[in-house]
Design a protein around this motif. Structure first.
Motif, short mmCIF file in Angstrom:
data_model
loop_
_atom_site.label_atom_id
_atom_site.label_comp_id
_atom_site.label_asym_id
_atom_site.label_seq_id
_atom_site.Cartn_x
_atom_site.Cartn_y
_atom_site.Cartn_z
N LEU A 1 33.05 11.23 73.53
CA LEU A 1 32.55 9.47 73.91
C LEU A 1 34.45 9.15 74.00
N ALA A 2 34.60 8.43 74.74
CA ALA A 2 35.82 7.96 75.07
C ALA A 2 36.35 6.44 75.04
N ALA A 3 37.58 5.64 74.95
CA ALA A 3 37.62 4.53 75.49
C ALA A 3 39.26 4.69 75.13
N ASP A 4 39.80 3.52 75.55
CA ASP A 4 41.74 3.34 76.09
C ASP A 4 42.24 4.17 75.05
N ASP A 5 41.61 3.81 73.64
CA ASP A 5 43.10 4.35 72.56
C ASP A 5 41.43 4.81 71.34
N LEU A 6 40.02 5.32 71.73
CA LEU A 6 39.04 6.39 70.33
C LEU A 6 38.74 7.25 71.39
N ARG A 7 38.94 8.41 71.00
CA ARG A 7 38.02 9.36 71.37
C ARG A 7 37.25 10.24 70.45
N VAL A 8 36.03 10.16 70.20
CA VAL A 8 35.36 11.10 69.71
C VAL A 8 33.98 12.18 70.05
N VAL A 9 34.11 13.10 69.46
CA VAL A 9 32.68 14.54 69.68
C VAL A 9 32.12 14.81 68.58
N PRO A 10 30.89 14.55 69.21
CA PRO A 10 30.06 15.22 68.18
C PRO A 10 29.62 16.71 67.73
N VAL A 11 29.40 16.93 66.83
CA VAL A 11 29.83 18.44 67.41
C VAL A 11 27.84 18.46 67.44
N THR A 12 26.98 18.23 66.47
CA THR A 12 25.49 18.35 67.04
C THR A 12 25.17 17.03 67.34
N ILE A 13 24.44 17.23 68.72
CA ILE A 13 24.26 16.57 69.32
C ILE A 13 22.59 15.82 69.40
N HIS B 1 15.69 6.77 80.40
CA HIS B 1 14.23 6.45 79.64
C HIS B 1 13.75 8.11 79.33
N LYS B 2 14.24 8.60 77.97
CA LYS B 2 14.23 9.37 77.95
C LYS B 2 11.84 10.01 77.33
N SER B 3 11.83 9.19 76.87
CA SER B 3 10.73 9.38 76.65
C SER B 3 9.47 9.34 77.97
N THR B 4 10.21 8.68 79.20
CA THR B 4 9.01 8.59 79.88
C THR B 4 9.59 10.23 81.05
N LEU B 5 10.62 10.75 80.84
CA LEU B 5 10.87 11.68 81.50
C LEU B 5 9.52 12.75 80.27
N TYR B 6 9.71 12.48 79.13
CA TYR B 6 9.22 14.02 78.48
C TYR B 6 7.66 14.19 78.93
N GLY C 1 18.26 15.43 75.81
CA GLY C 1 19.04 14.27 76.92
C GLY C 1 19.68 14.88 77.87
N HIS C 2 20.82 13.82 78.31
CA HIS C 2 21.41 14.36 79.32
C HIS C 2 22.17 15.50 79.47
N THR C 3 22.83 15.81 78.06
CA THR C 3 23.94 16.07 77.65
C THR C 3 23.27 17.77 78.30
N GLU C 4 22.18 18.22 76.98
CA GLU C 4 21.90 19.28 77.91
C GLU C 4 20.96 20.00 78.90
N PHE C 5 20.68 18.54 79.44
CA PHE C 5 20.23 18.68 81.22
C PHE C 5 21.67 19.59 81.79
N LEU C 6 22.89 18.43 81.83
CA LEU C 6 24.13 18.34 82.11
C LEU C 6 24.52 20.23 81.81
N ALA C 7 24.18 20.57 80.77
CA ALA C 7 25.01 21.74 80.63
C ALA C 7 23.83 22.88 81.09
N ALA C 8 22.95 22.20 81.07
CA ALA C 8 22.28 23.80 81.49
C ALA C 8 22.19 23.48 82.79
N LEU C 9 22.40 22.74 84.16
CA LEU C 9 21.83 21.83 85.22
C LEU C 9 23.71 23.12 86.09
N SER C 10 24.58 23.17 84.75
CA SER C 10 26.35 23.88 84.97
C SER C 10 26.07 25.28 84.45
N GLY C 11 25.25 25.56 84.12
CA GLY C 11 24.98 27.25 83.59
C GLY C 11 26.49 27.64 82.99
#
Length: 283
Positions: free
Chosen positions: A158-170, A126-131, A139-149
């Motif tokens: 975002l991936a399903a059995d027959d569909l994968r989608v990647v947003p350039v800006t998040i 719940h991001k507003s609570t974390l803020y 969000g998670h994505t940027e936090f994980l990136a920072a932790l990964s260095g």
């Protein structure tokens, strides 16, 4: 070093007042359906109480190290213990627990990078609570990136059995996404996506469809110049790198069943373009 040949998954707590605990417990009860073994970084007392309230037969077993989880997983839900600062009430996030939520993510990433866990799986936050508690990431994505260095912009698929989608800006406003979109960002996202399709999905020659930004992909410049000035050069750069990329394609026609047969992943220009894919998936 890990105790086992195939490290288990590290599952984060997520928002304690949210659905993460319920998802976790119900997933464990379906472990016989081929579910990969996992452990959760959480407060065991919270999970035990939640299991009772839900009427789920899900015994909890506290572990000291991830390597213990695989053997335990058959008969109990392995929990790497952390403690919450305040009691939880479903639907009412408590900022006092934000530190534990963030620490669970940090621990999962550290264990995975150290080889003790095979991958990180995140329960919803719940991001507003974390803020309110000082969380400084969108969000998670940027936090994980920072932790990964990592030293490049994070890429989210975002991936399903027959569909994968990647947003350039998040996780940014639409106005900021349009402002920040550039050829290099699209190219880098495409290169990383292609590498992931090869290493993680076993596709030797992945096909990437690149969405336009404007309605009708700009309609030849009548509805915007970004396709010609920013997106098409990125597509050409990806092709020059040996990647089978095509576009820009109008986003409103990109996710039809027939069109989806022509690519292995779609590269979208902003976060909510992926909503078109989701809608197509449900129709």
């Amino acid at each position: 070093m890990t105790d086992q040949a195939s490290p288990v998954l590290a599952l984060t707590m997520g928002e304690p007042a949210g659905i993460g605990g319920e998802i976790t417990l119900k997933a464990w009860t379906r472990r016989a359906e081929g579910l990969a073994p996992f452990f959760i970084i959480d407060d065991p007392a919270r999970l035990q109480s939640l299991a009772r309230n839900l009427g789920l037969a899900a015994p909890i077993k506290v572990i000291e190290r991830p390597g213990e989880a695989a053997a335990i997983f058959v008969s109990a839900l392995p929990v790497l213990k952390t403690s919450l600062a305040a009691d939880t009430v479903p639907g009412k996030p408590e900022p006092a627990n934000a530190e534990a939520v963030m620490a669970a993510i940090e621990t999962a990433v550290r264990l995975t990078m150290d080889g003790e866990a095979g991958a990180v799986v995140t329960n919803p936050i719940h991001k507003s609570t974390l803020y309110k508690a000082g969380f400084s990431y969108p969000g998670h994505t940027e936090f994980l990136a920072a932790l990964s260095g990592i030293d490049t912009a994070p890429v989210m698929m975002l991936a399903a059995d027959d569909l994968r989608v990647v947003p350039v800006t998040i996780h940014q406003s639409l106005a900021a996404a349009v402002r920040d979109l550039n050829t290099l960002a699209i190219t880098q996202a495409g290169l990383i996506t292609a590498a992931a399709l090869q290493s993680d999905f076993g596709l030797t020659r992945p096909r990437i469809a690149v969405a336009g930004l404007n309605p009708h992909a700009g309609e030849g410049g009548a509805m915007g110049s970004e396709e010609a000035e920013i997106i098409r050069p990125a597509v050409e750069a990806l092709r020059d790198a040996g990647i089978e990329a095509f576009g820009p394609v109008p986003a409103d026609t990109l996710f039809t069943p027939r069109k989806r047969e022509t690519f292995d992943a779609a590269l979208c220009m902003y976060h909510d373009q992926i909503g078109r894919a989701s809608c197509r998936e449900r129709v």
